[in-house]
Design an enzyme around this catalytic site. Structure first.
Site, PDB file in Angstrom:
ATOM      1  N   TYR A 113       0.925  -0.781  -0.160  1.00 33.63           N
ATOM      2  CA  TYR A 113       0.073   0.043   0.090  1.00 33.63           C
ATOM      3  C   TYR A 113       0.805   1.172  -0.227  1.00 33.63           C
ATOM      4  O   TYR A 113       1.817   1.170  -0.623  1.00 33.63           O
ATOM      5  CB  TYR A 113      -0.924  -0.273   1.219  1.00 33.63           C
ATOM      6  CG  TYR A 113      -2.168   0.697   1.171  1.00 33.63           C
ATOM      7  CD1 TYR A 113      -3.271   0.246   0.144  1.00 33.63           C
ATOM      8  CD2 TYR A 113      -2.354   1.982   2.110  1.00 33.63           C
ATOM      9  CE1 TYR A 113      -3.696   1.809   0.028  1.00 33.63           C
ATOM     10  CE2 TYR A 113      -3.544   2.776   2.252  1.00 33.63           C
ATOM     11  CZ  TYR A 113      -4.354   2.922   0.775  1.00 33.63           C
ATOM     12  OH  TYR A 113      -5.281   3.257   0.220  1.00 33.63           O
ATOM     13  N   LYS A 168     -20.506 -20.239  -9.624  1.00 31.70           N
ATOM     14  CA  LYS A 168     -19.733 -20.426 -11.270  1.00 31.70           C
ATOM     15  C   LYS A 168     -18.166 -19.709 -10.958  1.00 31.70           C
ATOM     16  O   LYS A 168     -17.348 -20.248 -11.645  1.00 31.70           O
ATOM     17  CB  LYS A 168     -20.177 -19.226 -12.122  1.00 31.70           C
ATOM     18  CG  LYS A 168     -19.820 -19.045 -13.567  1.00 31.70           C
ATOM     19  CD  LYS A 168     -20.236 -20.146 -14.245  1.00 31.70           C
ATOM     20  CE  LYS A 168     -20.462 -20.251 -15.492  1.00 31.70           C
ATOM     21  NZ  LYS A 168     -21.406 -21.173 -16.486  1.00 31.70           N
ATOM     22  N   GLU A 210     -23.850 -14.379 -18.188  1.00 32.22           N
ATOM     23  CA  GLU A 210     -24.307 -15.840 -17.555  1.00 32.22           C
ATOM     24  C   GLU A 210     -26.084 -15.251 -16.752  1.00 32.22           C
ATOM     25  O   GLU A 210     -26.374 -14.714 -16.295  1.00 32.22           O
ATOM     26  CB  GLU A 210     -23.604 -16.097 -16.111  1.00 32.22           C
ATOM     27  CG  GLU A 210     -24.209 -17.653 -15.590  1.00 32.22           C
ATOM     28  CD  GLU A 210     -23.621 -18.526 -16.496  1.00 32.22           C
ATOM     29  OE1 GLU A 210     -23.734 -19.255 -16.534  1.00 32.22           O
ATOM     30  OE2 GLU A 210     -22.467 -18.602 -16.465  1.00 32.22           O
ATOM     31  N   ASP A 211     -26.846 -16.107 -17.203  1.00 29.07           N
ATOM     32  CA  ASP A 211     -28.552 -16.063 -16.997  1.00 29.07           C
ATOM     33  C   ASP A 211     -29.133 -14.901 -17.493  1.00 29.07           C
ATOM     34  O   ASP A 211     -29.795 -14.663 -16.317  1.00 29.07           O
ATOM     35  CB  ASP A 211     -28.514 -17.006 -15.675  1.00 29.07           C
ATOM     36  CG  ASP A 211     -28.274 -18.363 -15.420  1.00 29.07           C
ATOM     37  OD1 ASP A 211     -27.815 -18.786 -16.174  1.00 29.07           O
ATOM     38  OD2 ASP A 211     -27.513 -18.439 -13.963  1.00 29.07           O
ATOM     39  N   ASP A 236     -23.838 -19.627 -21.365  1.00 23.32           N
ATOM     40  CA  ASP A 236     -25.468 -20.255 -21.893  1.00 23.32           C
ATOM     41  C   ASP A 236     -25.484 -20.196 -23.351  1.00 23.32           C
ATOM     42  O   ASP A 236     -26.173 -21.661 -23.606  1.00 23.32           O
ATOM     43  CB  ASP A 236     -26.722 -18.982 -21.116  1.00 23.32           C
ATOM     44  CG  ASP A 236     -26.737 -19.155 -19.899  1.00 23.32           C
ATOM     45  OD1 ASP A 236     -26.469 -20.402 -19.236  1.00 23.32           O
ATOM     46  OD2 ASP A 236     -27.155 -17.894 -19.664  1.00 23.32           O
ATOM     47  N   GLY A 270     -33.215 -20.618 -28.424  1.00 23.88           N
ATOM     48  CA  GLY A 270     -33.035 -19.141 -28.053  1.00 23.88           C
ATOM     49  C   GLY A 270     -31.165 -19.652 -27.854  1.00 23.88           C
ATOM     50  O   GLY A 270     -30.744 -19.847 -29.000  1.00 23.88           O
ATOM     51  N   ALA A 271     -31.009 -19.212 -27.056  1.00 25.36           N
ATOM     52  CA  ALA A 271     -29.390 -18.881 -26.916  1.00 25.36           C
ATOM     53  C   ALA A 271     -28.445 -19.880 -27.093  1.00 25.36           C
ATOM     54  O   ALA A 271     -27.917 -20.028 -27.529  1.00 25.36           O
ATOM     55  CB  ALA A 271     -29.177 -18.221 -25.746  1.00 25.36           C
ATOM     56  N   ALA A 272     -29.078 -20.573 -26.269  1.00 27.28           N
ATOM     57  CA  ALA A 272     -28.440 -22.146 -26.248  1.00 27.28           C
ATOM     58  C   ALA A 272     -28.424 -22.700 -28.124  1.00 27.28           C
ATOM     59  O   ALA A 272     -27.510 -23.049 -28.754  1.00 27.28           O
ATOM     60  CB  ALA A 272     -28.711 -23.343 -26.020  1.00 27.28           C
ATOM     61  N   ASN A 362     -33.003 -28.566 -18.222  1.00 27.53           N
ATOM     62  CA  ASN A 362     -32.316 -29.723 -16.738  1.00 27.53           C
ATOM     63  C   ASN A 362     -33.862 -28.717 -15.728  1.00 27.53           C
ATOM     64  O   ASN A 362     -34.066 -27.632 -15.860  1.00 27.53           O
ATOM     65  CB  ASN A 362     -30.932 -28.935 -16.437  1.00 27.53           C
ATOM     66  CG  ASN A 362     -30.150 -29.934 -16.297  1.00 27.53           C
ATOM     67  OD1 ASN A 362     -30.673 -30.609 -15.261  1.00 27.53           O
ATOM     68  ND2 ASN A 362     -29.503 -29.226 -16.410  1.00 27.53           N
TER      69      ASN A 362
END
Length: 481
Positions: A113, A168, A210-211, A236, A270-272, A362
């Site tokens: 510091y 994650k 994510e998500d 995803d 969708g996205a996947a 899932n």
């Protein structure tokens, strides 16, 4: 009935009479209630009786409560308390910040510091590229969400999404030594999310989205990739696509078919689903039909969604029109990233011989895996209690390890393709069989294999140009090397 799972492990503290048979009676009752007993410990004993801790796996929360009720119904038995191991694991969170070097003396403090840190700040101000070498940036990833598409739970908000983002981050550290941190944003506005991520980007060497629900996730990712100088990855989409390609490459070896020849049905656009189709085509797939809620997409189903339109324009060249179960007739591969229980074993039986089924919804797959396996040669799910688990943890830790190691600034389709092949190659040809087409999530070879493949593709060219002073353009003048 579903099988007991470690996700629903409970420990019951039970008071029982002081007898030779009391403990075995309790254990037998728990087993008869359908739970899997994994541990029995005597907590303490008194002249009047025993206090016993019984640990068991249950199916779900309702089943746990049934086990408790079963024990309470026994004569002389009383459940003093019971705890859920999953909730205990989350008490206080799952990650923490740790020091890389101790700060125990004034000399340590003066370097870490003030006043010593000012010299490092000045060096970075003179040459911003030094931030990657002299700060946590070189090994840190932001795990960014708005909580709108969390697991199978949907829009539960940023606070409720935090346990997933912590998990994650824990996986990044465990499997690849990457320091990741949850960034849960209390906004669903596309422009605000982009602005916030850009504002915090100086701290990070990469961004893992994510998500975030579709279609906003597409624009957020595309804009951030264009506007940041660090790699941006939507797990995803692209994490799922990488692992699906890896598993399919090996599954096709098992059934002795070629990717360019097989007819592939994808449920979910969708996205996947979008990312999977793009990566499969990059690998050489030629015959893909994608299905949304309204049926098959194709050249005749163009609408106002540019991402669905890309799928429509680049798949289903035979212009098949119909429902998903109809489209399975004569298909070689089914990939589901949609919803649970939308197909039956009879639907899978309409596929070609030696069919491959990836039912990845899932926690409930598109088709019961056991029913699918009656006719399909290879069956994979996203679950850990069946063979061939398609799990993104096989991709993102090693991928970011490689990106950070070379200071990459972008993620290309080719990079994702070679990452998928690296995962597939971990399984040797003599190990391949219908129940093992993808490495296990704890195979230590996976992350390093992916990182090595990514480093080879993402590494910048060796610098050779030099300025008149003999230094490479942008080279640091600081003393730290």
């Amino acid at each position: 009935m579903a099988l007991p799972s470690p996700s629903y492990t409970i420990t019951l503290r039970v008071q029982v009479p002081a007898s030779q048979r009391a403990t075995s009676t309790v254990v037998g009752a728990v087993a008869d209630a359908g739970a899997a007993v994994t541990g029995v410990d005597i907590a303490h004993s008194t002249p009047a009786g025993l206090v016993v801790d019984v640990t068991c796996d249950t199916v779900d929360t309702q089943h746990s409560e049934q086990v408790v009720a079963t024990l309470e119904a026994l004569d002389g038995v009383h459940v003093l308390k019971w705890s859920d191991s999953t909730f205990l694991l989350h008490l206080g969170g799952k990650i923490e910040v740790a020091l890389k070097a101790p700060i125990t003396t004034r000399r340590d403090l003066s370097r870490a510091y003030t006043p010593g840190v000012a010299r490092v700040c000045t060096a970075i101000a003179d040459n911003p590229d030094d931030a990657r070498r002299l700060t946590i940036k070189r090994n840190t990833v932001a795990v960014v969400t708005d909580g709108t598409a969390v697991l199978g739970l949907g829009d539960i908000g940023p606070a409720a999404a935090l346990p997933v983002m912590e998990g994650k981050a824990a996986l990044f550290k465990q499997f690849a030594g990457v320091d990741a941190w949850p960034v849960c944003l209390d906004t669903t506005d596309t422009e605000e999310i982009i602005a916030v991520v850009k504002a915090i980007a100086p701290v990070y060497g990469g961004v893992n989205l994510e998500d975030i629900s579709a279609p906003r996730c597409f624009e957020i990712e595309a804009r951030l990739r264009d506007e940041l100088d660090i790699p941006v990855f939507h797990d995803d989409q692209h994490g799922t696509a990488i692992v699906v390609l890896a598993a399919l490459v090996n599954a096709l070896k098992v059934v002795d078919k070629k990717l360019a020849d097989v007819r592939i049905v994808v449920s979910g656009v969708g996205a996947a689903g979008n990312a999977i189709i793009r990566l499969l085509k990059a690998q050489g797939a030629e015959h893909i039909v994608a299905f949304g809620r309204g049926g098959a997409l194709g050249p005749d189903t163009l609408d106002g969604d540019p991402h669905r339109n890309w799928i429509s324009a680049n798949t289903n060249t035979d212009r098949f029109a119909g429902a998903l179960h109809e489209g399975l007739a004569g298909a070689d591969v089914f990939i589901g990233v949609s919803a649970g229980n939308i197909l039956t074993g009879a639907d899978i039986a309409r596929m070609n011989a030696d069919a491959i089924v990836f039912a990845l919804a899932n926690p409930t797959p598109e088709v019961d895996p056991i029913a699918a396996a009656e006719t399909a040669a290879v069956v994979a799910t996203g679950r850990s209690d069946y063979p061939n688990q398609i799990n993104n943890v096989l991709a993102f830790p090693g991928l970011f390890r490689g990106l950070l190691d070379v200071g990459a600034t972008e993620i290309t389709t080719e990079l994702m393709r070679v990452a998928a092949l690296a995962i597939a190659d971990v399984v040797a040809d003599d190990e391949l069989n219908s129940a093992f087409v993808i490495p296990g999530v704890f195979d230590h070879r996976v992350a390093e294999s992916v990182a090595e493949a990514v480093r080879a593709v993402a590494a910048p060219p060796a610098p050779d140009a030099r300025t008149a002073s003999g230094r490479r353009p942008g080279a640091s003048t600081s003393l730290a090397r």
